[in-house]
Design a protein around this motif. Structure first.
Motif, PDB file in Angstrom:
ATOM      1  N   PRO A   1      29.697  38.464  53.006  1.00  0.00           N
ATOM      2  CA  PRO A   1      30.354  37.702  51.944  1.00  0.00           C
ATOM      3  C   PRO A   1      30.131  36.206  52.093  1.00  0.00           C
ATOM      4  N   VAL A   2      30.265  35.481  50.994  1.00  0.00           N
ATOM      5  CA  VAL A   2      30.279  34.018  51.052  1.00  0.00           C
ATOM      6  C   VAL A   2      31.484  33.637  51.914  1.00  0.00           C
ATOM      7  N   THR A   3      31.324  32.679  52.806  1.00  0.00           N
ATOM      8  CA  THR A   3      32.435  32.299  53.696  1.00  0.00           C
ATOM      9  C   THR A   3      33.386  31.362  52.936  1.00  0.00           C
ATOM     10  N   ILE A   4      34.182  31.968  52.062  1.00  0.00           N
ATOM     11  CA  ILE A   4      35.041  31.210  51.145  1.00  0.00           C
ATOM     12  C   ILE A   4      36.048  30.358  51.926  1.00  0.00           C
ATOM     13  N   GLY A   5      36.625  30.939  52.981  1.00  0.00           N
ATOM     14  CA  GLY A   5      37.627  30.211  53.773  1.00  0.00           C
ATOM     15  C   GLY A   5      37.052  28.939  54.378  1.00  0.00           C
TER      16      GLY A   5
ATOM     17  N   ALA B   1      36.609  40.946  48.649  1.00  0.00           N
ATOM     18  CA  ALA B   1      36.286  41.221  47.240  1.00  0.00           C
ATOM     19  C   ALA B   1      34.931  40.646  46.837  1.00  0.00           C
ATOM     20  N   CYS B   2      34.388  39.728  47.622  1.00  0.00           N
ATOM     21  CA  CYS B   2      33.131  39.051  47.251  1.00  0.00           C
ATOM     22  C   CYS B   2      32.020  40.082  47.027  1.00  0.00           C
ATOM     23  N   VAL B   3      31.282  39.902  45.919  1.00  0.00           N
ATOM     24  CA  VAL B   3      30.229  40.877  45.579  1.00  0.00           C
ATOM     25  C   VAL B   3      29.102  40.915  46.622  1.00  0.00           C
ATOM     26  N   ARG B   4      29.029  39.895  47.462  1.00  0.00           N
ATOM     27  CA  ARG B   4      27.992  39.897  48.502  1.00  0.00           C
ATOM     28  C   ARG B   4      28.446  40.643  49.751  1.00  0.00           C
TER      29      ARG B   4
ATOM     30  N   ARG C   1      24.895  30.261  48.375  1.00  0.00           N
ATOM     31  CA  ARG C   1      24.879  31.732  48.436  1.00  0.00           C
ATOM     32  C   ARG C   1      25.768  32.365  47.358  1.00  0.00           C
ATOM     33  N   CYS C   2      26.620  31.541  46.726  1.00  0.00           N
ATOM     34  CA  CYS C   2      27.557  32.076  45.729  1.00  0.00           C
ATOM     35  C   CYS C   2      26.809  32.381  44.434  1.00  0.00           C
ATOM     36  N   TYR C   3      27.101  33.529  43.807  1.00  0.00           N
ATOM     37  CA  TYR C   3      26.458  33.896  42.539  1.00  0.00           C
ATOM     38  C   TYR C   3      27.222  33.335  41.338  1.00  0.00           C
ATOM     39  N   PHE C   4      28.337  32.649  41.568  1.00  0.00           N
ATOM     40  CA  PHE C   4      29.190  32.112  40.501  1.00  0.00           C
ATOM     41  C   PHE C   4      29.472  33.196  39.455  1.00  0.00           C
ATOM     42  N   CYS C   5      30.004  34.282  39.951  1.00  0.00           N
ATOM     43  CA  CYS C   5      30.207  35.476  39.117  1.00  0.00           C
ATOM     44  C   CYS C   5      31.125  35.188  37.933  1.00  0.00           C
ATOM     45  N   TYR C   6      30.794  35.818  36.812  1.00  0.00           N
ATOM     46  CA  TYR C   6      31.690  35.827  35.662  1.00  0.00           C
ATOM     47  C   TYR C   6      32.785  36.828  36.015  1.00  0.00           C
ATOM     48  N   ASP C   7      34.043  36.575  35.676  1.00  0.00           N
ATOM     49  CA  ASP C   7      35.150  37.467  36.059  1.00  0.00           C
ATOM     50  C   ASP C   7      35.141  37.711  37.563  1.00  0.00           C
ATOM     51  N   ALA C   8      35.009  36.653  38.329  1.00  0.00           N
ATOM     52  CA  ALA C   8      34.792  36.767  39.777  1.00  0.00           C
ATOM     53  C   ALA C   8      35.914  37.550  40.469  1.00  0.00           C
ATOM     54  N   PRO C   9      35.556  38.611  41.193  1.00  0.00           N
ATOM     55  CA  PRO C   9      36.585  39.421  41.864  1.00  0.00           C
ATOM     56  C   PRO C   9      37.314  38.655  42.970  1.00  0.00           C
ATOM     57  N   CYS C  10      36.660  37.615  43.504  1.00  0.00           N
ATOM     58  CA  CYS C  10      37.307  36.839  44.581  1.00  0.00           C
ATOM     59  C   CYS C  10      38.542  36.105  44.038  1.00  0.00           C
ATOM     60  N   ILE C  11      38.495  35.679  42.769  1.00  0.00           N
ATOM     61  CA  ILE C  11      39.650  34.967  42.189  1.00  0.00           C
ATOM     62  C   ILE C  11      40.820  35.940  42.087  1.00  0.00           C
TER      63      ILE C  11
ATOM     64  N   ILE D   1      37.615  30.150  42.639  1.00  0.00           N
ATOM     65  CA  ILE D   1      36.701  30.041  43.787  1.00  0.00           C
ATOM     66  C   ILE D   1      35.278  29.648  43.379  1.00  0.00           C
ATOM     67  N   PRO D   2      34.657  30.336  42.397  1.00  0.00           N
ATOM     68  CA  PRO D   2      33.293  29.903  42.039  1.00  0.00           C
ATOM     69  C   PRO D   2      33.245  28.443  41.579  1.00  0.00           C
ATOM     70  N   ASN D   3      34.302  27.997  40.913  1.00  0.00           N
ATOM     71  CA  ASN D   3      34.337  26.620  40.418  1.00  0.00           C
ATOM     72  C   ASN D   3      34.378  25.626  41.587  1.00  0.00           C
TER      73      ASN D   3
HETATM   74  S1  SF4 Z   1      32.625  37.104  44.408  1.00  0.00           S
HETATM   75 FE1  SF4 Z   1      31.418  36.001  46.008  1.00  0.00          FE
HETATM   76  S2  SF4 Z   1      29.509  35.520  44.952  1.00  0.00           S
HETATM   77 FE2  SF4 Z   1      30.974  36.018  43.304  1.00  0.00          FE
HETATM   78  S3  SF4 Z   1      31.947  34.069  42.724  1.00  0.00           S
HETATM   79 FE3  SF4 Z   1      33.215  34.935  44.346  1.00  0.00          FE
HETATM   80  S4  SF4 Z   1      32.405  34.003  46.245  1.00  0.00           S
HETATM   81 FE4  SF4 Z   1      30.829  33.688  44.660  1.00  0.00          FE
END
Ligand code: SF4
Ligand SMILES: Cc1cc2nc3c(=O)[nH]c(=O)nc-3n(C[C@H](O)[C@H](O)[C@H](O)COP(=O)(O)OP(=O)(O)OC[C@H]3O[C@@H](n4cnc5c(N)ncnc54)[C@H](O)[C@@H]3O)c2cc1C
Length: 460
Positions: A117-121, A107-110, A46-56, A65-67
């Motif tokens: 959001p992606v369940t990062i935890g 912060a996840c874009v989803r 479900r992760c979009y592997f965002c460039y400049d990911a706001p989750c980081i 996180i995307p990595n």
């Molecule tokens: S913001 Fe959400 S979708 Fe984007 S990289 Fe982080 S976890 Fe993945």
């Protein structure tokens, strides 16, 4: 109508209020279901592997996180865990205790109304548990520098600092006042968030890198002084947390049954048999943060019949997130907002009820009493109104006192204190009182100490 002669015993505090099997379910099982490999794969996709990911950006330790999520997707679970632990050595605990709903997942874009959001935890927990289950220590130590650092406090800040210093080749001695290392991961955080031996498993993992000598039961200010440590070691890190508790500022605080929530939680966390822990039938909790939620939910899970949190402001001002407040309510805890305690009323020296006054904001936004209120019956009244830093162990040497600001240790961006070679981090310095923030402080301080020690070496 109830006759006075039939009055209930006061106080009604008892152990074993629940059937034996209920304690196991209430305390030994994590509140969040872990992901199995199939669900981890689906969730990672479900992760979009965002460039400049706001989750980081939203993660206080800056985990890529995307990595790490991509590595789960490609089946490289060990690599994923290493990506997490490189930035946050307490990645397994943080996967369970971080308020992700206000950090990375917010912060996840989803994180949109029509999506979630992606369940990062949960993904972080999946990867780190995989590594821990296999007892792999993926980090190695650099060549020994011959420098020795004293770390005071074996909590997340102290141990994160110790592990990074050990990786950088320094030898570390950790001085911890309590019998076990782990800090509030071991003695504070709710049992259902870090059940079983998770906290000690993480401590063992951290120590397994080598070069870290633990000294449990040694208290700064009692068994050893700051001046001594500065003399005997090349640098010192202070991660001693908050040892004091705020006063209730209401009459009757001295009554028995008026209890510091953090001390009770520590006892609960260490109790092998939770069924033996006495708990009131009617419990009142004063406060609005994590501690208030944790003591309320845990007393309910011990079998208290009626548990009410009273907070002086509204739900948005509570330190506990909306998610935590909801969790308490789902567990049968009542939350009353806009009220403050005026008096704890005793019977035979023990609290029996608590009088409250409703509060409001005046035209200038100041909190005021309204002169009207209510009374709650209480067998136990828990104070969960914040902890304070006790400076006594560190003030020590009057010729060179450690500078404080707003009641905590003053540090600069590198976590250096006002004393050369002394660094500090975690709850004992100003900032956000979260495990993840303490870990980041420890990591930043370790790198600053490394620079300081290499400077000393160059100048020697
Ligand atoms: S913001 Fe959400 S979708 Fe984007 S990289 Fe982080 S976890 Fe993945
Ligand atoms: C009840 C409760 C619940 C919490 N829940 C959460 C949560 O769900 N999620 C979250 O992110 N955060 C939570 N927190 C906050 C989090 O636990 C802290 O922010 C974090 O533990 C801070 O780490 P630290 O290393 O600075 O301090 P601590 O974890 O407090 O560790 C400090 C260590 O120093 C030792 N020490 C103190 N004085 C001395 C001395 N003089 N000599 C030697 N050793 C000493 C202490 O015994 C302790 O082991 C909670 C806090 C509490 C109180």
């Amino acid at each position: 109508m109830t006759s006075n002669t039939m009055a209930e015993p006061v106080p009604d505090i008892a152990a074993g209020r629940l059937p034996a099997e209920a304690y196991q379910a209430n305390f030994e099982v994590s509140v969040k279901e872990p992901l199995d490999p199939k669900r981890a794969l689906v969730e990672s996709s479900r992760c979009y592997f965002c460039y400049d990911a706001p989750c980081i950006e939203a993660c206080p330790t800056g985990i890529d996180i995307p990595n790490f999520i991509r590595k789960i997707q490609t089946g490289n679970i060990k690599g994923s865990a290493v990506t997490i632990l490189e930035q946050n050595i307490f990645g397994a605990a943080c996967a369970r205790v971080c308020p992700t709903e206000v950090l990375c997942e917010r912060a996840c874009v989803r994180n949109l109304a029509e999506d979630k959001p992606v369940t990062i935890g949960l993904l972080q927990r999946y990867a780190t548990d995989w590594l821990f289950d296999r007892q792999v220590q993926p980090f190695t130590r650099a060549a020994r520098t011959g420098k020795r650092v004293a770390v005071v406090g074996g909590g997340p800040a102290g141990l994160a600092c110790a592990h990074r210093l050990a990786m950088l080749g320094h030898d570390v001695a950790v001085f911890e006042a309590r019998p076990k290392l782990g800090g509030l991961n071991e003695y504070g955080i709710a049992a259902y968030k870090v059940p079983q031996d998770i906290a000690q498993r993480e401590v063992d993992f951290i120590l397994s890198i080598g070069g870290i000598e633990p000294h449990a039961g040694v208290m700064l200010g009692r068994d050893v002084s700051l001046a001594q440590l500065r003399r005997d070691f090349d640098a010192v890190f202070l991660g001693i947390g908050l040892a004091g508790v705020n006063a209730l500022q209401a009459e009757g605080e001295q009554l028995s049954g008026v209890i510091d929530a953090v001390a009770y939680i520590a006892e609960l966390r260490q109790a092998k048999e939770k069924s033996r822990l006495p708990v009131g039938r009617r419990v009142v909790v004063i406060g609005g943060g994590n501690t208030a939620i944790d003591i309320a939910v845990q007393t309910k899970r011990l079998g208290a019949e009626d548990v009410t949190i009273v907070y002086r402001r509204g739900p948005d001002q509570m330190g506990a997130t909306h998610h935590e407040q909801e969790f308490a309510q789902v567990n049968g805890v009542k939350i009353k907002h806009w009220a403050r305690p005026v008096r704890a009323v005793g019977m035979n020296g023990h609290v029996a009820e608590v009088e409250f006054e409703y509060t409001a904001l005046d035209a200038s936004g100041r909190l005021i009493g309204t002169n009207s209120g209510f009374t709650l019956a209480a067998d136990q009244l828990f104070k969960a109104i914040g902890q304070t830093f006790i400076a006594d162990p560190v003030v020590g040497d009057a010729a060179q006192p450690l500078e404080l600001r707003n009641g905590r240790i003053l540090v600069n961006e590198a976590r250096a204190t006002s004393l050369p070679g002394v660094y500090a981090g975690g709850d004992c310095v100003a900032g956000v009182d979260l495990t993840v923030a303490a870990v980041e402080d420890g990591k930043i301080a370790a790198h600053a100490i490394d620079q300081y020690l290499r400077g000393l070496q160059a100048g020697a």
